[in-house]
Design a protein around this motif. Sequence first.
Motif, PDB file in Angstrom:
ATOM      1  N   PRO A  28      19.895  52.624  12.639  1.00 41.10           N
ATOM      2  CA  PRO A  28      19.586  54.193  13.185  1.00 41.10           C
ATOM      3  C   PRO A  28      20.116  55.287  12.626  1.00 41.10           C
ATOM      4  O   PRO A  28      21.224  55.238  12.519  1.00 41.10           O
ATOM      5  N   ALA A  29      19.480  56.143  11.903  1.00 40.94           N
ATOM      6  CA  ALA A  29      20.053  57.351  11.532  1.00 40.94           C
ATOM      7  C   ALA A  29      21.130  58.210  12.327  1.00 40.94           C
ATOM      8  O   ALA A  29      21.979  58.629  11.972  1.00 40.94           O
ATOM      9  N   ASP A  30      20.710  58.156  13.645  1.00 35.35           N
ATOM     10  CA  ASP A  30      21.206  59.125  14.641  1.00 35.35           C
ATOM     11  C   ASP A  30      21.572  58.141  16.005  1.00 35.35           C
ATOM     12  O   ASP A  30      20.912  58.363  16.877  1.00 35.35           O
ATOM     13  N   PRO A  31      22.510  57.122  15.840  1.00 34.47           N
ATOM     14  CA  PRO A  31      22.738  56.100  16.781  1.00 34.47           C
ATOM     15  C   PRO A  31      23.066  56.598  18.308  1.00 34.47           C
ATOM     16  O   PRO A  31      22.723  56.040  19.357  1.00 34.47           O
ATOM     17  N   GLN A  32      23.795  57.904  18.343  1.00 33.48           N
ATOM     18  CA  GLN A  32      24.082  58.496  19.501  1.00 33.48           C
ATOM     19  C   GLN A  32      23.004  58.920  20.203  1.00 33.48           C
ATOM     20  O   GLN A  32      22.927  59.157  21.574  1.00 33.48           O
ATOM     21  N   ALA A  33      21.858  59.244  19.802  1.00 33.29           N
ATOM     22  CA  ALA A  33      20.696  59.798  20.134  1.00 33.29           C
ATOM     23  C   ALA A  33      19.624  58.776  20.820  1.00 33.29           C
ATOM     24  O   ALA A  33      18.761  59.056  21.523  1.00 33.29           O
ATOM     25  N   LEU A  34      19.777  57.399  20.732  1.00 31.13           N
ATOM     26  CA  LEU A  34      19.130  56.416  21.179  1.00 31.13           C
ATOM     27  C   LEU A  34      19.269  56.052  22.430  1.00 31.13           C
ATOM     28  O   LEU A  34      20.442  56.189  23.234  1.00 31.13           O
ATOM     29  N   SER A  35      18.224  55.990  23.332  1.00 25.69           N
ATOM     30  CA  SER A  35      18.176  55.381  24.575  1.00 25.69           C
ATOM     31  C   SER A  35      18.407  54.020  24.533  1.00 25.69           C
ATOM     32  O   SER A  35      18.281  53.644  23.626  1.00 25.69           O
ATOM     33  N   ASP A  36      18.621  53.596  25.606  1.00 21.49           N
ATOM     34  CA  ASP A  36      18.939  52.161  26.129  1.00 21.49           C
ATOM     35  C   ASP A  36      17.876  51.305  25.512  1.00 21.49           C
ATOM     36  O   ASP A  36      18.049  50.367  24.882  1.00 21.49           O
ATOM     37  N   GLU A  37      16.587  51.719  25.955  1.00 19.44           N
ATOM     38  CA  GLU A  37      15.487  51.230  25.672  1.00 19.44           C
ATOM     39  C   GLU A  37      15.135  51.120  23.803  1.00 19.44           C
ATOM     40  O   GLU A  37      14.932  50.016  23.171  1.00 19.44           O
ATOM     41  N   GLU A  38      15.807  52.153  23.274  1.00 13.04           N
ATOM     42  CA  GLU A  38      15.610  52.104  21.911  1.00 13.04           C
ATOM     43  C   GLU A  38      16.570  51.362  21.037  1.00 13.04           C
ATOM     44  O   GLU A  38      16.308  50.647  20.300  1.00 13.04           O
ATOM     45  N   TRP A  39      17.537  51.274  21.751  1.00  8.62           N
ATOM     46  CA  TRP A  39      18.818  50.316  21.257  1.00  8.62           C
ATOM     47  C   TRP A  39      18.325  48.766  21.437  1.00  8.62           C
ATOM     48  O   TRP A  39      18.403  48.028  20.352  1.00  8.62           O
ATOM     49  N   PHE A  44      16.956  43.752  19.479  1.00  4.14           N
ATOM     50  CA  PHE A  44      16.106  42.367  19.638  1.00  4.14           C
ATOM     51  C   PHE A  44      14.865  42.132  19.202  1.00  4.14           C
ATOM     52  O   PHE A  44      14.379  41.042  18.960  1.00  4.14           O
ATOM     53  N   PHE A  45      14.265  43.190  18.659  1.00  2.00           N
ATOM     54  CA  PHE A  45      12.710  43.123  18.393  1.00  2.00           C
ATOM     55  C   PHE A  45      12.711  43.103  16.852  1.00  2.00           C
ATOM     56  O   PHE A  45      12.896  43.977  16.127  1.00  2.00           O
ATOM     57  N   ARG A  46      12.190  42.081  16.338  1.00  2.00           N
ATOM     58  CA  ARG A  46      11.830  41.748  15.099  1.00  2.00           C
ATOM     59  C   ARG A  46      10.177  41.296  14.774  1.00  2.00           C
ATOM     60  O   ARG A  46       9.705  40.803  15.822  1.00  2.00           O
ATOM     61  N   ASP A  47       9.698  41.729  13.638  1.00  2.00           N
ATOM     62  CA  ASP A  47       8.595  41.271  13.270  1.00  2.00           C
ATOM     63  C   ASP A  47       8.483  39.529  13.292  1.00  2.00           C
ATOM     64  O   ASP A  47       9.462  38.970  13.026  1.00  2.00           O
ATOM     65  N   ASN A  48       7.168  39.037  13.536  1.00  2.00           N
ATOM     66  CA  ASN A  48       7.019  37.671  13.630  1.00  2.00           C
ATOM     67  C   ASN A  48       5.819  37.126  12.907  1.00  2.00           C
ATOM     68  O   ASN A  48       4.696  36.718  13.450  1.00  2.00           O
ATOM     69  N   PRO A  49       5.506  37.587  11.422  1.00  2.00           N
ATOM     70  CA  PRO A  49       4.170  37.476  10.961  1.00  2.00           C
ATOM     71  C   PRO A  49       3.993  35.999  10.530  1.00  2.00           C
ATOM     72  O   PRO A  49       5.036  35.146  10.507  1.00  2.00           O
TER      73      PRO A  49
END
Length: 82
Positions: A28-39, A44-49
Amino acid sequence: MQLIECPWCGPREEVEFHYGGQAHVAYPADPQALSDEEWAHYVFFRDNPKGLFTERWSHSVGCRRWFNAVRDTATYRFQASS
């Protein structure tokens, strides 16, 4: 036994490698600005094609270097590594 092409050592048996997850996941470009949900989404979330997928791999028993590889998730065959 499948062979995986290490960019520095050449083809080696797959037991010498460790999977490192999806490639090209930007920090993330500005990690301090992320919410817990965005973190949580970043961590944890990755593509699974089904099909071609770019991944990080480590030649952990050989040169111990990281590289990107394109693998078909349906056939497990590697298409390219760099």
